[in-house]
Design an enzyme around this catalytic site. Structure first.
Site, PDB file in Angstrom:
ATOM      1  N   SER A 294      33.626  38.831  36.406  1.00 54.95           N
ATOM      2  CA  SER A 294      34.251  40.147  36.355  1.00 54.95           C
ATOM      3  C   SER A 294      34.906  40.532  37.684  1.00 54.95           C
ATOM      4  O   SER A 294      35.853  39.909  38.112  1.00 54.95           O
ATOM      5  CB  SER A 294      33.208  41.183  35.911  1.00 54.95           C
ATOM      6  OG  SER A 294      33.793  42.415  35.576  1.00 54.95           O
ATOM      7  N   ASP A 305      45.656  33.808  44.135  1.00 56.76           N
ATOM      8  CA  ASP A 305      47.035  34.028  43.671  1.00 56.76           C
ATOM      9  C   ASP A 305      47.991  34.315  44.821  1.00 56.76           C
ATOM     10  O   ASP A 305      49.168  33.933  44.779  1.00 56.76           O
ATOM     11  CB  ASP A 305      47.076  35.182  42.668  1.00 56.76           C
ATOM     12  CG  ASP A 305      46.636  34.756  41.279  1.00 56.76           C
ATOM     13  OD1 ASP A 305      46.357  33.555  41.090  1.00 56.76           O
ATOM     14  OD2 ASP A 305      46.555  35.626  40.390  1.00 56.76           O
ATOM     15  N   LYS A 319      34.962  36.187  32.853  1.00 58.84           N
ATOM     16  CA  LYS A 319      34.868  37.483  32.172  1.00 58.84           C
ATOM     17  C   LYS A 319      36.076  38.323  32.575  1.00 58.84           C
ATOM     18  O   LYS A 319      36.115  38.899  33.645  1.00 58.84           O
ATOM     19  CB  LYS A 319      33.579  38.218  32.525  1.00 58.84           C
ATOM     20  CG  LYS A 319      33.456  39.578  31.824  1.00 58.84           C
ATOM     21  CD  LYS A 319      32.152  40.285  32.202  1.00 58.84           C
ATOM     22  CE  LYS A 319      32.045  41.641  31.521  1.00 58.84           C
ATOM     23  NZ  LYS A 319      33.013  42.628  32.009  1.00 58.84           N
TER      24      LYS A 319
END
Length: 553
Positions: A294, A305, A319
């Site tokens: 999460s 990224d 998740k």
């Protein structure tokens, strides 16, 4: 009031909220289906309560029905009754009223497993290994861990009386502890691993997590840290805004951190970095594991990224679902999945598809062949649909069966308790080692104690024997099976020697915990932490670090 009218009142309030979620189809038909099924449920519930052969508890029956209904959606959509609200609040805020200690059951004894430093339990003198016999006169032996926890928790400022038995003392002790508001740290440890690398461990994303991370990084830099190891392993996540704020510490202002997309289009939102960053240049290695989930995956994914740090460890849990709480009647609440989140590259890292379940109702993981490729800022290829894959994959060593047995039986715990009773102090956590002579003493201490176990090879041989008998091959291979069993049959004494270094690692951490608590355990693990050592290797080679971020590894 007409009975039929009463039955319609409840559905109408639900419809009022449900109407917002209707995305397509005839609204009138949707309203009718909701009202119809609510009416059926209400009449069924009434009939069961009236005519079932045994007495039933309406509260338990309803809770079972609600839980089953929500569980058919996903594991994260839950009903929270009024009597569980406090536990939920503790989970999301990290705060509760209590004594500040981890208490657990070991061999049917209620033991202090870890007092938090500078909180009431530790200040009152409770030690790891102390057995709690009574809590306000209630026999603790007859209570499970949850019941014990409820007895110890209470309003800040109130007192709780404990009867405690300590190893090596004949007389029991009566200790009165005044409860206080306990705030569990999101960052239980941060410190220097060596002269230039700082380390911080984030275990949760409750309120103030970003402030704690900022404080940790700032102080580590003041101590000389020129590189950071950011440990997110086994972190289950928490508050989304804290994840955004933590990512903001390392990426520039106005950068997209995460997007949420769900059925309620008005709730779809882009979360950007709102504040000036703390440091956009310091090299960072982020540790991840299969239980990082999460919010921790958001932070790890953002760092990957934007090529802001190198991820080291194992693929994360996967998740990618967002939950919100909605108020219900009688002070209860609904925690409901409202959206999926997408990190800057555009990928959603949700690993399990709950919307398309198998015939047996089980949800399956998204196949690797169906994962879609995305790109980081530097053009590195990353994938959606299965957690965040680390840049440096580290295989964790398997723990030997004998070590697992010693841990599960509480024998390492018990030996450490006896060791602490006999030794007033030890050297620092980083320097403490169990000597060969002490390990020999430990082996003798184990004599006569029960810690039998079965190895995986022995289990496989037993399965082979059973299948051979079932398929009538046993007589043909009996001699070979017997020879194999003799060769692999474990010998506890030999296993203690063969797995000496591994067992010593766990024993050192247990002993250190008696003197330096949770922070000491962390420092004692540094030398044998394969993920941390891999991260240090990357950080200590600027060329390798940059090559990974540029996709040249």
């Amino acid at each position: 009031m007409n009975t039929r009218l009463k039955k319609w009142l409840i559905p109408s309030t639900i419809i009022g909220a449900a109407a917002l979620t209707i995305a397509a189809g005839n609204p009138t038909e949707k309203y009718f289906e909701i009202a119809k099924n609510m009416d059926i449920f209400a009449t069924l519930f009434k009939e069961v309560n009236t005519y079932y052969v045994d007495e039933v508890s309406p509260n338990k029956l309803m809770k079972t029905g609600i839980d089953a209904m929500l569980n058919s959606l996903d594991p994260y959509t839950n009903y929270i009754p009024e009597d569980e609200i406090e536990d939920y609040r503790t989970m999301t805020t990290g705060q509760y009223g209590g004594i500040g200690a981890i208490i657990g059951k070991r061999n049917n004894k209620t033991l202090v497993l870890m007092p938090y430093e500078n909180f009431p339990a530790q200040k009152a003198g409770l030690r790891i290994g102390d057995e709690i016999l009574e809590i306000d006169g209630v026999d603790a032996a007859k209570k499970n861990s949850n019941d014990v926890s409820k007895l110890l928790k209470g309003q800040a400022g109130t007192a709780v009386k404990l009867k405690v038995k300590r190893f090596g003392q004949k007389e029991t002790m009566n200790i009165e502890i005044t409860r206080q508001r306990i705030k569990i740290d999101n960052v239980p440890y941060y410190g220097m691993v060596n002269d230039e690398v700082g380390y911080l461990h984030l275990t949760d994303f409750t309120s103030d997590a970003s402030k704690e991370v900022r404080k940790a990084v700032t102080e580590l830099k003041e101590k000389g840290a020129k590189k950071i190891v950011f440990d997110l392993r086994d972190n289950p996540g928490g508050l989304l805004n804290e994840a955004v704020n933590i990512a903001n510490l390392f990426v520039p202002k106005d950068k997209l951190v995460v997007s949420t997309k769900g059925k309620m289009t008005d709730w779809n939102k882009n979360y950007t970095a709102l504040n000036p960053p703390l440091d956009v240049d310091i090299p960072v290695a982020i540790l991840t594991s299969g239980r990082s989930a999460s919010a921790s995956e958001i932070v790890a994914g953002v760092m990957q990224d934007y090529d802001r740090g190198v991820l080291v460890g194992q693929r994360t849990f996967g998740k990618g679902l967002v939950q919100a709480t909605r108020p219900l009647s009688y002070n209860s609440q609904l925690k409901i999945t409202t959206a999926k989140y997408y990190i800057p590259s555009g990928r959603c890292i949700q690993a399990i598809d709950y919307s398309h379940k198998n015939e047996d109702g089980a949800a399956s993981r998204i196949a690797d062949s169906l994962r879609v490729a995305f790109k980081t800022s530097n053009g590195r290829v990353v994938y959606d649909g299965g957690g965040v894959t680390p840049d440096v994959d580290v295989e964790r060593p398997n723990t030997a069966p004998i070590t697992i047995s010693l841990l599960n039986k509480g024998l390492l715990f018990d030996y450490a308790t006896e060791y602490a009773a006999a030794h007033q102090s030890i050297v620092s956590a980083k320097k403490f080692k169990v000597s060969d002579a002490e390990y020999e003493h430990f082996m003798k201490w184990l004599s006569g104690k029960e810690y039998d176990y079965i190895t995986k090879v022995e289990t496989d041989l037993n399965d082979l024997t059973a299948n051979a008998k079932k398929e009538k091959y046993y007589d043909d291979i009996k001699e070979q099976i017997d020879q194999l069993k003799k060769r692999v049959s474990h010998n506890k004494e030999l296993d203690l020697v063969k797995n000496k270094e591994e067992i010593k690692e766990y024993l050192e951490q247990e002993i250190v915990s008696r003197y330096y608590y949770e922070k000491g355990v962390k420092e004692a693990s540094f030398d044998n932490d394969v993920d941390l050592q891999a991260a240090l290797k990357v950080l200590q080679s600027p060329t390798e670090y940059q090559n990974i971020l540029k996709g040249k590894k």
